[in-house]
Design a protein around this motif. Structure first.
Motif, PDB file in Angstrom:
ATOM      1  N   ALA A   3     -74.179 -21.313 -37.108  1.00 17.27           N
ATOM      2  CA  ALA A   3     -73.591 -22.812 -37.272  1.00 17.27           C
ATOM      3  C   ALA A   3     -72.843 -21.895 -38.933  1.00 17.27           C
ATOM      4  O   ALA A   3     -74.102 -21.290 -39.440  1.00 17.27           O
ATOM      5  CB  ALA A   3     -74.108 -24.198 -38.208  1.00 17.27           C
ATOM      6  N   LEU A  41     -79.797 -30.268 -37.238  1.00 24.18           N
ATOM      7  CA  LEU A  41     -79.078 -29.350 -36.670  1.00 24.18           C
ATOM      8  C   LEU A  41     -80.540 -28.479 -36.053  1.00 24.18           C
ATOM      9  O   LEU A  41     -79.583 -27.877 -34.878  1.00 24.18           O
ATOM     10  CB  LEU A  41     -78.764 -28.481 -37.603  1.00 24.18           C
ATOM     11  N   HIS A  44     -80.826 -30.241 -32.237  1.00 29.22           N
ATOM     12  CA  HIS A  44     -80.119 -30.269 -31.869  1.00 29.22           C
ATOM     13  C   HIS A  44     -79.510 -28.461 -31.461  1.00 29.22           C
ATOM     14  O   HIS A  44     -78.591 -28.610 -30.314  1.00 29.22           O
ATOM     15  CB  HIS A  44     -78.132 -30.570 -31.851  1.00 29.22           C
ATOM     16  N   PHE A 101     -70.753 -23.173 -34.639  1.00 31.60           N
ATOM     17  CA  PHE A 101     -70.223 -24.269 -35.147  1.00 31.60           C
ATOM     18  C   PHE A 101     -69.909 -23.915 -36.528  1.00 31.60           C
ATOM     19  O   PHE A 101     -70.915 -23.358 -37.151  1.00 31.60           O
ATOM     20  CB  PHE A 101     -71.087 -25.264 -35.325  1.00 31.60           C
ATOM     21  N   PHE A 103     -69.864 -26.551 -40.491  1.00 34.59           N
ATOM     22  CA  PHE A 103     -70.262 -28.078 -40.871  1.00 34.59           C
ATOM     23  C   PHE A 103     -69.895 -28.027 -42.416  1.00 34.59           C
ATOM     24  O   PHE A 103     -70.092 -27.179 -42.997  1.00 34.59           O
ATOM     25  CB  PHE A 103     -71.820 -27.952 -41.008  1.00 34.59           C
ATOM     26  N   ASP A 112     -73.516 -35.301 -31.195  1.00 29.82           N
ATOM     27  CA  ASP A 112     -74.269 -34.966 -30.080  1.00 29.82           C
ATOM     28  C   ASP A 112     -73.786 -33.333 -29.488  1.00 29.82           C
ATOM     29  O   ASP A 112     -72.706 -33.329 -29.188  1.00 29.82           O
ATOM     30  CB  ASP A 112     -74.315 -35.177 -28.141  1.00 29.82           C
ATOM     31  N   LEU A 113     -74.810 -32.281 -30.535  1.00 30.10           N
ATOM     32  CA  LEU A 113     -73.798 -30.624 -30.205  1.00 30.10           C
ATOM     33  C   LEU A 113     -73.601 -30.697 -28.830  1.00 30.10           C
ATOM     34  O   LEU A 113     -73.346 -29.322 -28.628  1.00 30.10           O
ATOM     35  CB  LEU A 113     -74.427 -30.013 -31.364  1.00 30.10           C
ATOM     36  N   GLN A 114     -74.443 -30.237 -28.167  1.00 28.66           N
ATOM     37  CA  GLN A 114     -74.621 -30.034 -27.244  1.00 28.66           C
ATOM     38  C   GLN A 114     -73.581 -30.004 -26.115  1.00 28.66           C
ATOM     39  O   GLN A 114     -72.468 -30.056 -25.246  1.00 28.66           O
ATOM     40  CB  GLN A 114     -76.172 -29.698 -26.456  1.00 28.66           C
ATOM     41  N   MET A 116     -71.181 -31.661 -27.345  1.00 31.52           N
ATOM     42  CA  MET A 116     -69.651 -31.001 -27.875  1.00 31.52           C
ATOM     43  C   MET A 116     -68.953 -29.399 -27.716  1.00 31.52           C
ATOM     44  O   MET A 116     -68.756 -28.836 -27.407  1.00 31.52           O
ATOM     45  CB  MET A 116     -69.510 -31.141 -29.379  1.00 31.52           C
ATOM     46  N   ILE A 172     -66.339 -31.091 -38.722  1.00 32.70           N
ATOM     47  CA  ILE A 172     -66.983 -30.631 -37.649  1.00 32.70           C
ATOM     48  C   ILE A 172     -66.428 -29.513 -36.475  1.00 32.70           C
ATOM     49  O   ILE A 172     -65.467 -30.199 -36.224  1.00 32.70           O
ATOM     50  CB  ILE A 172     -68.443 -31.069 -36.535  1.00 32.70           C
ATOM     51  N   ILE A 174     -66.621 -25.951 -33.878  1.00 32.38           N
ATOM     52  CA  ILE A 174     -66.700 -24.732 -32.219  1.00 32.38           C
ATOM     53  C   ILE A 174     -65.556 -23.712 -33.080  1.00 32.38           C
ATOM     54  O   ILE A 174     -64.324 -24.224 -32.110  1.00 32.38           O
ATOM     55  CB  ILE A 174     -67.162 -25.282 -31.354  1.00 32.38           C
TER      56      ILE A 174
END
Ligand code: GTP
Length: 363
Positions: A3, A41, A44, A101, A103, A112-114, A116, A172, A174
């Protein structure tokens, strides 16, 4: 997973709280904002993090070093002059290989980053932007999407009746490293105004991931208080507070509360606080280390930083008071006040609703 964190801004909207510090170091329930973000972070699966610095860079690097205290690997990249949000990421390009990522450095969220990330991969996106609903989108960047989630258009701060939806850019993303190719090294570039619109006009696969998971931008004094109320009332989770959130009132080491004081949680005390006879503290309230509240005083939804002394019969309601302030006897601090560090509020003073007081002053 990697990230890039954008923490180079001056935190102007949070002044006077950021006159002596950076936004990322501002305490959220007595711990620096960045510590919460790093914990989130890591939980996740994001533990290889590049921090982009510009304003007061040493404050962050000296506190967090290589990140081992938070269980993550931190690297830092410096900007001599602000490069903007996308320019700052370009400046970190040598640290990036696969998808990563990004931020904004003022967000507390449970997104929920996974989930995303799997959305991003399933669509073969080059950029995925998290969207979050807000009541009034007119202060934000609104994103218009097609039914398959493809981004059609960005609208900066639309008038309330002209916003196509209430979904805003959550700060946020990716990104695949290829999207950085079009940004010249060392030039100023912003995501919403330049990079994303230019990707759209090239027909690139830019998608939006909408979620109603908890999200707040703590960059204004009102939101800064709100996020702490939410943490104490368990509307959002931070790994730093799972234990304390279970209790209504949390007293740290060395805190002394007079037996006639009335506490109505949730309240978090720092170390070595003292609460006098007949004082009333109504939550959600946070006291930093070394605060003292004298006899007969009232705190109601107050956020006190470290070493704040509240004199007898004073009241502080829905306000933030910076480090080392003195609130004089019988003073009244009305809701929405924001007081910078080292301020002396003299006996019997009255701070009006929303008043901001600059550091090192006497009122
Ligand atoms: P401030 O409150 O002044 O930080 O601005 P903002 O929250 O209105 O910032 P903005 O939406 O422009 O930026 C989003 C995030 O990127 C914030 O966390 C900023 O600190 C950060 N940021 C903004 N500009 C820069 C920059 O030029 N370089 C870096 N490294 N970060 C930036």
């Amino acid at each position: 997973m990697k990230a890039v964190l954008l923490v180079g801004g001056e935190g102007t909207r949070l002044r006077p709280l950021t006159c002596n510090t950076v936004k990322a170091m501002v305490p959220i329930v007595n711990r620096p904002f960045l510590q919460h973000l790093l914990g989130y972070l890591k939980s996740h699966g994001v533990d290889d993090i590049v921090v982009t610095l510009c304003y007061l860079p040493d404050r962050i690097e000296n506190r967090f070093g290589n990140g081992s205290e938070c269980g993550v690997k931190l690297a830092y990249v410096m900007e001599e002059t602000p490069l903007g949000t996308a320019g700052a990421v370009k400046n970190a390009e040598s640290h990036l290989d696969g998808a990563f990522f990004v931020f904004n450095g003022d967000i507390i969220t449970n997104i929920d980053l996974q989930s995303m990330l799997s959305f991003h991969r399933k669509r073969n996106a080059v950029a995925t932007i998290a969207l979050t609903p807000v009541e009034n989108p007119s202060a934000y960047g609104v994103v218009e999407t097609a039914s398959d989630g493809r981004v059609k258009r960005f609208i900066e701060k639309p008038p309330a009746d002209q916003a196509p939806s209430n979904l805003i850019n959550a700060g946020i993303y990716i990104l695949e490293p290829t999207v950085l190719q079009g940004i010249p090294h060392g030039s100023h570039c912003m995501f919403e105004r330049q990079l994303f619109p230019s990707l759209l006009s090239d027909g690139a696969a830019v998608f939006a991931y909408s979620t109603s998971d908890y999200w707040i931008d703590m960059g204004t004094p009102e939101k800064y208080r709100q996020v702490q109320y939410d943490l104490l009332q368990r509307k959002c989770a931070s790994l730093l507070y799972t234990e304390t959130a279970a209790a209504n009132t949390v007293a740290a080491h060395g805190t002394v509360v007079h037996q006639s004081a009335v506490l109505e949680g949730p309240i978090v005390f720092g170390n070595n606080c003292s609460i006098g006879a007949g004082a009333r503290i109504k939550g959600p309230t946070v006291l930093g280390d070394g605060c003292s509240v004298s006899d007969g005083s009232i705190l109601d939804k107050a956020i006190l930083w470290q070493n704040v002394r509240v004199g007898k019969e004073a009241s502080v309601r829905e306000s933030v008071i910076g480090d080392n302030c003195v609130v004089g006897r019988s003073s009244v601090i009305e809701p929405g006040s924001v007081v910078g560090d080292n301020v002396v509020i003299t006996e019997g003073s009255h701070l009006q609703t929303g008043q901001r007081v600059w550091p090192d002053t006497t009122v």
